[in-house]
Scaffold this active site. Structure first.
Site: not given
Ligand code: MEV
Length: 285
Positions: A54, A59, A61, A63-65, A97, A108
């Site tokens: 990857s 972690g 923000g 969207g890796s997970s 998720e 995500d």
């Molecule tokens: C999405 O990347 C971040 C949050 O809005 C959580 C979600 O939508 O599941 C904080």
């Protein structure tokens, strides 16, 4: 004798940025998201032979997970001999998720599955509405600066906002409503139906996320530095309170200024392209 390598299947799924609407989207308000040119890839020949690689930072923000959950679901589908079905991949990825984040909105995994730009809204647990959209305006170059990995996982940030909502219902709801207004203006900007400036949308969104309490002091300082240079920046995703807040999305009419700032403060800066393709089977050979 020549040893033949087993035939490998390759699947990849993109990371994402949230243009507007993070956190509020967990409570049924809309969000605008885009798939980006960072991907997670799975190579496999059987359930026992799976390799993951990857270039989506974990972690942060991006969207890796979710990209992992989407690739995993797609891999599972193919290993089970089922037909390629994006809705099924997305459904399975959402379940994964949920195990990780407790109460995700599903934005995500949905953007990582379908790609492009997405208007997303979770009306109820079993009714998630979304629509792909094509921007009617050419988007300027956007950058990503890494403010550092947050010390809180997404699940903790979601719980933090939930606690604030319980304690200060009216105030937090009013922030959500303002976020929705910004998200709608962002939509109209992309569709060229409102003469809003991108600068204002990014600034407004960041202010609201700061009011929500999901941006750390060091990240606020960094964003202030960018603003003093005439730039605009917002966190994207769950954020982080105690140390860093993950990646921030940066825009400046003069790219050079952002590069100078990144150089001066030794920041990790990269340009990012939006509207990328969702999960796909990679051509092999
Ligand atoms: C999405 O990347 C971040 C949050 O809005 C959580 C979600 O939508 O599941 C904080």
């Amino acid at each position: 004798m020549i040893k033949r390598e087993k035939h490998k299947n390759k699947i990849s799924a993109p990371g994402k940025i949230i243009l507007s609407g993070e956190h509020a989207v967990v409570y049924g308000y809309p969000a605008l998201a885009s798939a980006i040119n960072r991907r997670l890839r799975v190579d496999f020949s059987s359930a026992k032979d799976i390799t993951i690689s990857s270039n989506i930072p974990m972690g942060g923000g991006m969207g890796s997970s979710a990209a992992y959950a989407v690739c995993f679901s797609a891999t599972q589908l193919l290993l089970q001999g089922k037909k390629w079905d994006l809705d099924e991949v997305n459904k399975r990825a959402y379940e994964i998720e949920k195990k990780h984040h407790g109460n995700p909105s599903g934005v995500d995994n949905t953007i990582s599955t379908y790609g492009g730009f997405l208007w997303y809204r979770k009306e109820a647990e079993n009714l998630k509405l979304f629509s792909r959209l094509t921007p009617k305006i050419p988007l300027p170059r956007l950058y990503i600066i890494d403010s550092g990995k947050p010390s809180e996982p997404t699940s903790e940030m979601i719980t933090f906002v939930k606690d604030r909502l319980t304690k200060r219902k009216d105030y937090i709801k009013s922030i959500f409503k303002d976020i929705e207004r910004t998200t709608r203006s962002f939509l109209n900007y992309l569709l060229d139906e409102e003469s809003t400036r991108l600068e204002e949308l990014i600034d407004e969104n960041e202010q609201l996320l700061e009011a929500l309490g999901v941006v750390s002091e060091s990240t606020k300082d960094l964003i202030l530095k960018i603003k003093r240079l005439g730039g605009h920046a917002k966190i994207s995703g769950a954020g982080g309170r105690k140390t860093a807040s993950g990646i921030i999305l940066v825009y400046h009419t003069n790219d050079k200024k952002i590069m100078q700032l990144a150089d001066k403060h030794k920041l990790n800066l990269s340009s990012v392209s939006l509207g990328e393709e969702g999960v796909r089977i990679e051509r092999t050979g």
